[in-house]
Scaffold this active site. Structure first.
Site, PDB file in Angstrom:
ATOM      1  N   MET A  90     -19.147 -21.376  75.731  1.00  0.00           N
ATOM      2  CA  MET A  90     -18.382 -22.153  74.756  1.00  0.00           C
ATOM      3  C   MET A  90     -19.229 -23.197  74.036  1.00  0.00           C
ATOM      4  SD  MET A  90     -15.634 -20.525  75.137  1.00  0.00           S
ATOM      5  CE  MET A  90     -14.388 -21.435  74.263  1.00  0.00           C
ATOM      6  N   ASN A 107     -22.040 -11.148  72.000  1.00  0.00           N
ATOM      7  CA  ASN A 107     -20.928 -12.042  72.341  1.00  0.00           C
ATOM      8  C   ASN A 107     -19.642 -11.250  72.460  1.00  0.00           C
ATOM      9  OD1 ASN A 107     -19.586 -14.653  72.588  1.00  0.00           O
ATOM     10  ND2 ASN A 107     -18.851 -14.389  70.492  1.00  0.00           N
ATOM     11  N   HIS A 109     -15.501 -11.940  71.837  1.00  0.00           N
ATOM     12  CA  HIS A 109     -14.582 -12.901  71.246  1.00  0.00           C
ATOM     13  C   HIS A 109     -13.155 -12.380  71.416  1.00  0.00           C
ATOM     14  CE1 HIS A 109     -13.146 -16.075  68.681  1.00  0.00           C
ATOM     15  NE2 HIS A 109     -12.420 -15.182  68.040  1.00  0.00           N
TER      16      HIS A 109
HETATM   17  C1  GRF Z   1     -12.770 -14.715  77.263  1.00  0.00           C
HETATM   18  O1  GRF Z   1     -11.495 -14.512  76.708  1.00  0.00           O
HETATM   19  C2  GRF Z   1     -13.818 -14.651  76.183  1.00  0.00           C
HETATM   20  O2  GRF Z   1     -13.563 -13.700  75.209  1.00  0.00           O
HETATM   21  C3  GRF Z   1     -13.733 -16.032  75.607  1.00  0.00           C
HETATM   22  O3  GRF Z   1     -13.543 -16.878  76.719  1.00  0.00           O
HETATM   23  C4  GRF Z   1     -12.920 -16.144  77.764  1.00  0.00           C
HETATM   24  C5  GRF Z   1     -13.830 -16.252  78.928  1.00  0.00           C
HETATM   25  O4  GRF Z   1     -13.273 -15.715  80.073  1.00  0.00           O
HETATM   26  N1  GRF Z   1     -14.875 -16.314  74.797  1.00  0.00           N
HETATM   27  P1  GRF Z   1     -14.186 -15.482  81.355  1.00  0.00           P
HETATM   28  O5  GRF Z   1     -14.929 -16.774  81.620  1.00  0.00           O
HETATM   29  O6  GRF Z   1     -15.120 -14.345  81.072  1.00  0.00           O
HETATM   30  O7  GRF Z   1     -13.235 -15.160  82.461  1.00  0.00           O
END
Ligand code: GRF
Length: 214
Positions: A90, A107, A109
């Site tokens: 993030m 990535n 998303h």
């Molecule tokens: C996922 O929905 C991803 O697409 C987004 O953040 C979430 C992360 O989930 N960027 P995790 O940490 O992989 O469980």
């Protein structure tokens, strides 16, 4: 064997799905490290349980994006990372960082890009009243949540969904498409033609997965 680094900020469920797939399917790759930008990321414990080396490059300890990205890049270069996987990472990366890792930065998303780039995608999809939502795996360019699309999964928006139920449906789809697309990259099956990606010479958009109601 290619060397992979996975960057996380949160719970790490996508990271875990990648590690498990790499082992179950015997990928030609070694997941050399899971790196988080904060020591409290719960996914670090998940990685430890999976016996993957963990590392933390704390963004708070670096003064600004350039210094953080330089520290992160140094760590990745020291690992010899052939592929850098953003799995719920993030932080917005600087243009310099993205260019340095161009073609080896991928990535996931939680929306059907180019709809809903940025944060709070599930709440925004519900507010917009869309009936189809999903997730996208893409190569990273300097523009946020943009770049050649490798894979997408579409899921329905059901009556009564809230952001949490919709997020859970999308996340289950993420766990299917992310390992698939990362494996294509590791097997050198991806070519970028203009703005688009091809997998084995076939446009990636021909491989949209419809998850249906689950
Ligand atoms: C996922 O929905 C991803 O697409 C987004 O953040 C979430 C992360 O989930 N960027 P995790 O940490 O992989 O469980």
């Amino acid at each position: 064997m290619k060397t992979v680094a996975i960057l996380i900020s949160g719970q790490g469920s996508n990271m875990a799905s990648l590690v498990r797939a790499s082992r179950d399917e015997r990928w030609p790759a070694r997941i050399a490290a899971v790196i988080a930008n904060r020591a409290q990321a719960p996914g670090l414990d998940v990685a430890r349980e999976l016996d993957v080396p963990v590392d933390v490059v704390p963004h708070a300890a670096h003064g600004g994006r350039d210094a953080f990205d330089a520290a992160l890049a140094a760590r990745l270069e020291a690992l010899g990372a052939d592929l850098v996987v953003l799995a719920g990472f993030m932080r917005i990366l600087t243009e310099g960082f993205v260019r340095r890792f161009a073609g080896r930065l991928v990535n996931i998303h939680p929306s059907l890009l180019p709809a809903f780039p940025g944060l709070d995608t599930h709440a925004r999809a519900l507010a917009a009243g869309v009936r189809v939502h999903g997730a996208t795996v893409h190569l990273v360019t300097p523009t946020l949540d943009h770049g050649p699309i490798l894979a997408q999964a579409a899921v329905p928006v059901l009556d009564g969904d809230d952001a949490a139920t919709l997020a859970a449906r999308v996340l289950a789809a993420e766990h299917r498409i992310f390992p698939m697309a990362v494996r294509w990259l590791l097997e050198d099956r991806v070519r970028v033609v203009g703005e688009r990606a091809e997998i084995d010479g076939v446009p990636a958009c021909d491989r949209l997965l419809w998850e249906g109601a689950r």
